[in-house]
Design an enzyme around this catalytic site. Sequence first.
Site, PDB file in Angstrom:
ATOM      1  CD  GLU A 287      -2.471  -1.453   2.555  1.00  0.00           C
ATOM      2  OE1 GLU A 287      -1.616  -1.900   3.337  1.00  0.00           O
ATOM      3  OE2 GLU A 287      -3.676  -1.368   2.834  1.00  0.00           O
TER       4      GLU A 287
ATOM      5  CB  CYS B  64       2.798   7.588   3.144  1.00  0.00           C
ATOM      6  SG  CYS B  64       3.331   6.428   4.409  1.00  0.00           S
TER       7      CYS B  64
ATOM      8  CB  CYS C 194       7.018  -4.756   9.009  1.00  0.00           C
ATOM      9  SG  CYS C 194       8.202  -3.864  10.051  1.00  0.00           S
TER      10      CYS C 194
ATOM     11  CB  CYS D 124       5.665  -1.930  16.510  1.00  0.00           C
ATOM     12  SG  CYS D 124       7.354  -1.431  16.128  1.00  0.00           S
TER      13      CYS D 124
ATOM     14  CB  CYS E 297       2.524  -1.135  13.814  1.00  0.00           C
ATOM     15  SG  CYS E 297       2.673  -0.821  12.053  1.00  0.00           S
TER      16      CYS E 297
ATOM     17  CD  GLU F 255      13.152   0.331  10.444  1.00  0.00           C
ATOM     18  OE1 GLU F 255      12.183   0.817  11.056  1.00  0.00           O
ATOM     19  OE2 GLU F 255      14.128   1.017  10.069  1.00  0.00           O
TER      20      GLU F 255
ATOM     21  CB  SER G 251       9.219   5.059  15.477  1.00  0.00           C
ATOM     22  OG  SER G 251       8.868   5.434  14.169  1.00  0.00           O
TER      23      SER G 251
ATOM     24  CG  HIS H 169       6.327   5.087  19.434  1.00  0.00           C
ATOM     25  ND1 HIS H 169       5.799   6.202  18.830  1.00  0.00           N
ATOM     26  CD2 HIS H 169       6.541   4.211  18.420  1.00  0.00           C
ATOM     27  CE1 HIS H 169       5.700   6.003  17.521  1.00  0.00           C
ATOM     28  NE2 HIS H 169       6.151   4.805  17.248  1.00  0.00           N
TER      29      HIS H 169
ATOM     30  CB  CYS I  33       0.602   6.353  11.498  1.00  0.00           C
ATOM     31  SG  CYS I  33       1.237   7.868  10.838  1.00  0.00           S
TER      32      CYS I  33
HETATM   33  N1  SAH Z   1       9.197   1.089  10.466  1.00  0.00           N
HETATM   34  C1  SAH Z   1       9.277   2.496  10.403  1.00  0.00           C
HETATM   35  C2  SAH Z   1       8.266   3.148   9.486  1.00  0.00           C
HETATM   36  C3  SAH Z   1       6.844   2.661   9.507  1.00  0.00           C
HETATM   37  S1  SAH Z   1       5.610   3.271  10.525  1.00  0.00           S
HETATM   38  C4  SAH Z   1       9.185   3.089  11.793  1.00  0.00           C
HETATM   39  O1  SAH Z   1       8.999   2.351  12.737  1.00  0.00           O
HETATM   40  O2  SAH Z   1       9.364   4.295  11.942  1.00  0.00           O
HETATM   41  C5  SAH Z   1       5.486   4.974  10.448  1.00  0.00           C
HETATM   42  C6  SAH Z   1       5.135   5.592  11.797  1.00  0.00           C
HETATM   43  O3  SAH Z   1       3.815   5.230  12.245  1.00  0.00           O
HETATM   44  C7  SAH Z   1       6.067   5.122  12.897  1.00  0.00           C
HETATM   45  O4  SAH Z   1       6.418   6.187  13.720  1.00  0.00           O
HETATM   46  C8  SAH Z   1       5.204   4.132  13.637  1.00  0.00           C
HETATM   47  O5  SAH Z   1       5.660   3.888  14.916  1.00  0.00           O
HETATM   48  C9  SAH Z   1       3.868   4.837  13.592  1.00  0.00           C
HETATM   49  N2  SAH Z   1       2.735   3.991  13.929  1.00  0.00           N
HETATM   50  C10 SAH Z   1       2.614   2.655  13.813  1.00  0.00           C
HETATM   51  N3  SAH Z   1       1.422   2.244  14.239  1.00  0.00           N
HETATM   52  C11 SAH Z   1       0.755   3.348  14.641  1.00  0.00           C
HETATM   53  C12 SAH Z   1      -0.532   3.574  15.158  1.00  0.00           C
HETATM   54  N4  SAH Z   1      -1.381   2.569  15.362  1.00  0.00           N
HETATM   55  N5  SAH Z   1      -0.900   4.843  15.442  1.00  0.00           N
HETATM   56  C13 SAH Z   1      -0.039   5.874  15.218  1.00  0.00           C
HETATM   57  N6  SAH Z   1       1.187   5.723  14.715  1.00  0.00           N
HETATM   58  C14 SAH Z   1       1.592   4.471  14.443  1.00  0.00           C
END
Ligand code: SAH
Length: 345
Positions: free
Chosen positions: A89, A102, A109, A113, A116, A163, A215, A217, A333
Amino acid sequence: MKKLLIDLNKEELEALVIKANEKRFRADQLFHWTRLGARFEEMTNLPKSFVSFLMDGYFDIAASIKEHYKSEDGTIKFLLELTDGSLIESVLMSYSYGYTLCVSSQVGCRMGCKFCASGLDGLCRNLSAGEMLSEVIAANRFIKENLISEGKVGNVVIMGSGEPLDNYDNVVKFIKMLSSDLQIGQRSVSLSTCGLCDKIKMLPDSGISATLCISLHSPFDEVRKTIMPVANAYAVESIMEAAKYYFTKTGRRIIIEYAMMKGVNTSKKDVERLKELTNGFACHINLIPLNDTGASLKGVNKKEAYSFLNLVKQAGLSATVRRSLGQDIAGACGQLKRRYNDENK
Ligand code: SAH
């Protein structure tokens, strides 16, 4: 096995043309057509014999749009099919300054996480540089054919499924192709990583100076370990050291991504630790209320989001709450999971 024409750069196209006993200028024509996302039958200024030579060994299109979903806010999510049948996507967002795409960097992946959806089935495979470039090319073609507004993708964020630093070489090649092939310079590109420190440190020497988004968090290793398995391999301190190194080498401000999760990471203690950690380099914190993915972790409401923003700002940090686009089409996201939308439920 057939290869992807779009994976070839100018020099490689020239070598191919020579191998096919064609004149050198055919390479420029091929470069032009492939970067427009043309099919073989559209490459009308190429000799038929050359086209059939190409068809034997190569795919013209690396990623084709199977479906698109339009959000109430104008965001469009594309479901793309690759030549091996894999689905990925991409998400097209329209801002006052133009289109931002994006892009996904992997099929699936392996980071796992907890919040996600992209890692639910693990990693299938890496995307090639040409496949990532094709996400942009397909979006440009869609804009041209379907939207009234003029324009092309002007900004790319590598924040879709995958990633990017787990697919290092292809992503570096992709960022370079964006600038040489589509005139999208590195100042218009953002790369988001969950914090693979050694790879972050390699980026400047690979010629990368795009905006680096981390990222985070949570500023605490113990908390991070419960939501991001990668935290078992890299401590927050090392990530910050790598971020500082990137900033020193490139002069680019670092973006810290911070998805606000109810009861997990929005206390005063978090702010204090964030302040300590980001001391010594320019950074901006992007706060985003966690989007729903069906996981047990829950996001904060608007009021909670803004009161956390206030705490962060009071501590003297630069921060904003990021607007979340495309939630109604599962395009925000963390919501990308390589499915047709009616299978998303
Ligand atoms: N793997 C990379 C890029 C993919 S995700 C990374 O971890 O940065 C892009 C962003 O969306 C990341 O900051 C990720 O942590 C965030 N993300 C993932 N799931 C999410 C969610 N449910 N709500 C908000 N942000 C989220």
